[in-house]
Design a protein around this motif. Structure first.
Motif, PDB file in Angstrom:
ATOM      1  N   TYR A  14       0.778  -1.241   0.000  1.00 19.70           N
ATOM      2  CA  TYR A  14       0.000   0.000   0.000  1.00 19.70           C
ATOM      3  C   TYR A  14       0.807   1.287   0.000  1.00 19.70           C
ATOM      4  O   TYR A  14       0.267   2.338  -0.344  1.00 19.70           O
ATOM      5  CB  TYR A  14      -0.951   0.005   1.208  1.00 19.70           C
ATOM      6  N   VAL A  15       2.066   1.259   0.391  1.00 18.71           N
ATOM      7  CA  VAL A  15       2.835   2.502   0.426  1.00 18.71           C
ATOM      8  C   VAL A  15       3.582   2.688  -0.890  1.00 18.71           C
ATOM      9  O   VAL A  15       4.780   2.532  -0.983  1.00 18.71           O
ATOM     10  CB  VAL A  15       3.809   2.531   1.624  1.00 18.71           C
ATOM     11  N   HIS A  16       2.817   2.956  -1.934  1.00 18.49           N
ATOM     12  CA  HIS A  16       3.383   3.368  -3.219  1.00 18.49           C
ATOM     13  C   HIS A  16       2.306   4.182  -3.924  1.00 18.49           C
ATOM     14  O   HIS A  16       1.113   3.927  -3.776  1.00 18.49           O
ATOM     15  CB  HIS A  16       3.825   2.173  -4.067  1.00 18.49           C
ATOM     16  N   PRO A  17       2.693   5.192  -4.699  1.00 16.17           N
ATOM     17  CA  PRO A  17       1.726   6.136  -5.237  1.00 16.17           C
ATOM     18  C   PRO A  17       0.813   5.582  -6.316  1.00 16.17           C
ATOM     19  O   PRO A  17      -0.229   6.136  -6.596  1.00 16.17           O
ATOM     20  CB  PRO A  17       2.601   7.268  -5.796  1.00 16.17           C
ATOM     21  N   THR A  18       1.177   4.483  -6.983  1.00 18.95           N
ATOM     22  CA  THR A  18       0.324   3.915  -8.018  1.00 18.95           C
ATOM     23  C   THR A  18       0.004   2.471  -7.688  1.00 18.95           C
ATOM     24  O   THR A  18       0.766   1.791  -7.023  1.00 18.95           O
ATOM     25  CB  THR A  18       1.019   3.971  -9.398  1.00 18.95           C
ATOM     26  N   TYR A  19      -1.135   2.021  -8.215  1.00 19.43           N
ATOM     27  CA  TYR A  19      -1.603   0.682  -7.905  1.00 19.43           C
ATOM     28  C   TYR A  19      -1.499  -0.187  -9.163  1.00 19.43           C
ATOM     29  O   TYR A  19      -2.482  -0.634  -9.725  1.00 19.43           O
ATOM     30  CB  TYR A  19      -3.045   0.745  -7.390  1.00 19.43           C
ATOM     31  N   ASN A  20      -0.260  -0.397  -9.614  1.00 14.72           N
ATOM     32  CA  ASN A  20      -0.066  -1.137 -10.856  1.00 14.72           C
ATOM     33  C   ASN A  20       0.692  -2.440 -10.651  1.00 14.72           C
ATOM     34  O   ASN A  20       1.386  -2.909 -11.535  1.00 14.72           O
ATOM     35  CB  ASN A  20       0.672  -0.253 -11.884  1.00 14.72           C
ATOM     36  N   LEU A  21       0.580  -3.043  -9.454  1.00 10.69           N
ATOM     37  CA  LEU A  21       1.172  -4.355  -9.241  1.00 10.69           C
ATOM     38  C   LEU A  21       0.419  -5.386 -10.067  1.00 10.69           C
ATOM     39  O   LEU A  21      -0.775  -5.238 -10.321  1.00 10.69           O
ATOM     40  CB  LEU A  21       1.091  -4.754  -7.758  1.00 10.69           C
ATOM     41  N   SER A  22       1.092  -6.429 -10.499  1.00  8.06           N
ATOM     42  CA  SER A  22       0.417  -7.493 -11.237  1.00  8.06           C
ATOM     43  C   SER A  22      -0.609  -8.147 -10.331  1.00  8.06           C
ATOM     44  O   SER A  22      -0.445  -8.214  -9.116  1.00  8.06           O
ATOM     45  CB  SER A  22       1.436  -8.530 -11.717  1.00  8.06           C
ATOM     46  N   SER A  23      -1.697  -8.640 -10.933  1.00 12.91           N
ATOM     47  CA  SER A  23      -2.784  -9.216 -10.142  1.00 12.91           C
ATOM     48  C   SER A  23      -2.325 -10.439  -9.360  1.00 12.91           C
ATOM     49  O   SER A  23      -2.760 -10.664  -8.224  1.00 12.91           O
ATOM     50  CB  SER A  23      -3.954  -9.585 -11.057  1.00 12.91           C
ATOM     51  N   GLU A  24      -1.428 -11.253  -9.956  1.00 12.39           N
ATOM     52  CA  GLU A  24      -0.957 -12.464  -9.272  1.00 12.39           C
ATOM     53  C   GLU A  24      -0.113 -12.110  -8.043  1.00 12.39           C
ATOM     54  O   GLU A  24      -0.236 -12.730  -6.993  1.00 12.39           O
ATOM     55  CB  GLU A  24      -0.143 -13.336 -10.240  1.00 12.39           C
ATOM     56  N   LEU A  25       0.758 -11.105  -8.195  1.00 15.76           N
ATOM     57  CA  LEU A  25       1.569 -10.656  -7.058  1.00 15.76           C
ATOM     58  C   LEU A  25       0.674 -10.044  -5.990  1.00 15.76           C
ATOM     59  O   LEU A  25       0.876 -10.261  -4.787  1.00 15.76           O
ATOM     60  CB  LEU A  25       2.612  -9.639  -7.533  1.00 15.76           C
ATOM     61  N   ASN A  26      -0.319  -9.298  -6.435  1.00 17.36           N
ATOM     62  CA  ASN A  26      -1.287  -8.684  -5.525  1.00 17.36           C
ATOM     63  C   ASN A  26      -1.980  -9.757  -4.674  1.00 17.36           C
ATOM     64  O   ASN A  26      -2.087  -9.636  -3.450  1.00 17.36           O
ATOM     65  CB  ASN A  26      -2.333  -7.926  -6.361  1.00 17.36           C
ATOM     66  N   LYS A  27      -2.423 -10.829  -5.316  1.00 18.28           N
ATOM     67  CA  LYS A  27      -3.107 -11.918  -4.615  1.00 18.28           C
ATOM     68  C   LYS A  27      -2.163 -12.620  -3.636  1.00 18.28           C
ATOM     69  O   LYS A  27      -2.554 -12.935  -2.506  1.00 18.28           O
ATOM     70  CB  LYS A  27      -3.654 -12.936  -5.617  1.00 18.28           C
ATOM     71  N   ALA A  28      -0.929 -12.868  -4.083  1.00 18.50           N
ATOM     72  CA  ALA A  28       0.037 -13.591  -3.241  1.00 18.50           C
ATOM     73  C   ALA A  28       0.346 -12.809  -1.964  1.00 18.50           C
ATOM     74  O   ALA A  28       0.353 -13.372  -0.862  1.00 18.50           O
ATOM     75  CB  ALA A  28       1.320 -13.841  -4.027  1.00 18.50           C
ATOM     76  N   VAL A  29       0.582 -11.501  -2.106  1.00 15.98           N
ATOM     77  CA  VAL A  29       0.879 -10.669  -0.932  1.00 15.98           C
ATOM     78  C   VAL A  29      -0.348 -10.564  -0.033  1.00 15.98           C
ATOM     79  O   VAL A  29      -0.243 -10.590   1.196  1.00 15.98           O
ATOM     80  CB  VAL A  29       1.354  -9.265  -1.365  1.00 15.98           C
ATOM     81  N   SER A  30      -1.533 -10.485  -0.644  1.00 14.55           N
ATOM     82  CA  SER A  30      -2.774 -10.400   0.128  1.00 14.55           C
ATOM     83  C   SER A  30      -3.003 -11.646   0.971  1.00 14.55           C
ATOM     84  O   SER A  30      -3.463 -11.557   2.110  1.00 14.55           O
ATOM     85  CB  SER A  30      -3.972 -10.183  -0.804  1.00 14.55           C
ATOM     86  N   VAL A  31      -2.686 -12.814   0.415  1.00 10.86           N
ATOM     87  CA  VAL A  31      -2.817 -14.070   1.168  1.00 10.86           C
ATOM     88  C   VAL A  31      -1.916 -14.034   2.395  1.00 10.86           C
ATOM     89  O   VAL A  31      -2.284 -14.528   3.475  1.00 10.86           O
ATOM     90  CB  VAL A  31      -2.467 -15.286   0.278  1.00 10.86           C
ATOM     91  N   LEU A  32      -0.754 -13.403   2.266  1.00 10.36           N
ATOM     92  CA  LEU A  32       0.213 -13.352   3.368  1.00 10.36           C
ATOM     93  C   LEU A  32      -0.360 -12.650   4.594  1.00 10.36           C
ATOM     94  O   LEU A  32      -0.237 -13.143   5.712  1.00 10.36           O
ATOM     95  CB  LEU A  32       1.496 -12.650   2.896  1.00 10.36           C
ATOM     96  N   TYR A  33      -1.027 -11.495   4.383  1.00 10.85           N
ATOM     97  CA  TYR A  33      -1.491 -10.749   5.558  1.00 10.85           C
ATOM     98  C   TYR A  33      -2.956 -11.005   5.913  1.00 10.85           C
ATOM     99  O   TYR A  33      -3.399 -10.621   6.994  1.00 10.85           O
ATOM    100  CB  TYR A  33      -1.224  -9.245   5.425  1.00 10.85           C
ATOM    101  N   THR A  34      -3.738 -11.665   5.037  1.00  9.78           N
ATOM    102  CA  THR A  34      -5.132 -11.968   5.384  1.00  9.78           C
ATOM    103  C   THR A  34      -5.320 -13.400   5.873  1.00  9.78           C
ATOM    104  O   THR A  34      -6.302 -13.692   6.568  1.00  9.78           O
ATOM    105  CB  THR A  34      -6.071 -11.745   4.181  1.00  9.78           C
ATOM    106  N   VAL A  35      -4.403 -14.296   5.501  1.00  8.85           N
ATOM    107  CA  VAL A  35      -4.540 -15.716   5.859  1.00  8.85           C
ATOM    108  C   VAL A  35      -3.365 -16.216   6.690  1.00  8.85           C
ATOM    109  O   VAL A  35      -3.549 -16.795   7.766  1.00  8.85           O
ATOM    110  CB  VAL A  35      -4.686 -16.594   4.592  1.00  8.85           C
ATOM    111  N   VAL A  36      -2.141 -15.967   6.218  1.00  4.43           N
ATOM    112  CA  VAL A  36      -0.950 -16.527   6.870  1.00  4.43           C
ATOM    113  C   VAL A  36      -0.689 -15.874   8.229  1.00  4.43           C
ATOM    114  O   VAL A  36      -0.469 -16.572   9.222  1.00  4.43           O
ATOM    115  CB  VAL A  36       0.285 -16.387   5.952  1.00  4.43           C
TER     116      VAL A  36
END
Length: 300
Positions: free
Chosen positions: A255-277
């Protein structure tokens, strides 16, 4: 071409039915373990008088938060893995987004407060009981929750007021900020800037407070003459430091970057880390690395 979107379709992880069943089983087991582990922490701290200290009460707050946090995301994700129509209503999506932001911000505040508590315990042991009273603990804990409640309003309000065209496919497994901004057909420049500034303020301030607390703790530990004394003192902080490293590492990269252009797969992988792991690891880390908690758990 701007129409009122009544629902979104969540693409999730994979369209392969066998892969979806496997993900459902893994996700369900992980969710059950997360809920059980955190509920055990809440019960043990409640039932054992020797754990009625601010450190364990903050841990109890964190465990309750993790139960709410993972429940905001995982049950809907699991149901979509088995459903043919993987959809979520517009109001449901906004509600999920609000609770996700509110609970995520509250976790940042709680982790910072827990770091401050450890700083007082290690660096000011003679004054700890006078500073961290029952009233001080209540104010810090309630302050974290109340501030989190208000932090969630602005991002949710701004995103809910955006226009969404007829294309309503969210390339994610829940209603997160980044895929919703990508999906909007409005000009999202102002919304992105406001959310970026808010994320920067919340994450950087909490992370800075945590970092300073641990730097002072490390300096204090280095002054202890015996190696065993250093080891025992650091062991009281290592569990919290592990959780902080995992959580902040994922959140800051997301979240600490001015644009939201991360790839969807990377977005999902990082999201799993803080919402599930992270919610799953929380009870494991604290129960395995804290001798007082292990003794209380065995007694209970």
């Amino acid at each position: 071409n701007v129409t009122a979107v009544l629902e979104f379709k969540l693409l999730g992880f994979s369209s392969n039915p066998y892969c979806q069943i496997l993900l459902f089983v893994v996700g369900l087991v992980t969710y059950i373990l997360t809920i059980l582990g955190n509920i055990i922490i809440i019960l043990v701290v409640t039932l054992e008088p020797q754990l009625h200290s601010p450190m364990f009460k903050f841990l109890q707050n964190l465990s309750f938060l993790e139960v709410c946090y993972t429940t905001t995301i995982v049950p809907k994700t699991l149901s979509n893995l088995l459903a043919k129509r993987k959809s979520i209503s517009f109001s449901g999506c906004m509600a999920q987004l609000y609770y996700f932001v509110f609970l995520g911000a509250t976790e940042c505040y709680l982790l910072a407060v827990m770091a401050y508590d450890r700083f007082l315990a290690v660096c000011k042991p003679l004054q700890y009981a006078m500073i961290m009273t029952e009233e001080s603990y209540t104010r810090l804990a309630m302050g974290s929750w109340v501030t989190g409640v208000f932090t969630g309003f602005l991002p949710c309000l701004m995103i809910s007021r955006l226009h969404f065209c007829s294309y309503n496919l969210i390339d994610h497994f829940f209603c997160d900020i980044s895929p919703l901004l990508k999906l909007s057909c409005s000009d999202t420049t102002v919304t992105e800037a406001v959310i970026f500034i808010l994320s920067l303020l919340v994450l950087s301030s909490c992370f800075l407070l945590t970092l300073v607390s641990y730097l002072l703790i490390i300096l204090t530990i280095l002054k202890i003459p015996s190696a065993s004394g250093k080891r025992v003192t650091f062991s009281t902080c290592s569990s919290h430091l592990t959780v902080v490293t995992i959580y902040y590492g994922a959140m800051i990269s997301m979240y600490v970057h001015p644009t939201y252009n991360l790839s969807s797969e990377l977005n999902k992988a990082v999201s799993v880390l803080y919402t599930v792991v992270t919610p799953l690891l929380n009870p494991v880390i604290y129960s395995l690395r804290n001798k007082a908690f292990k003794k209380a758990l065995e007694k209970t």
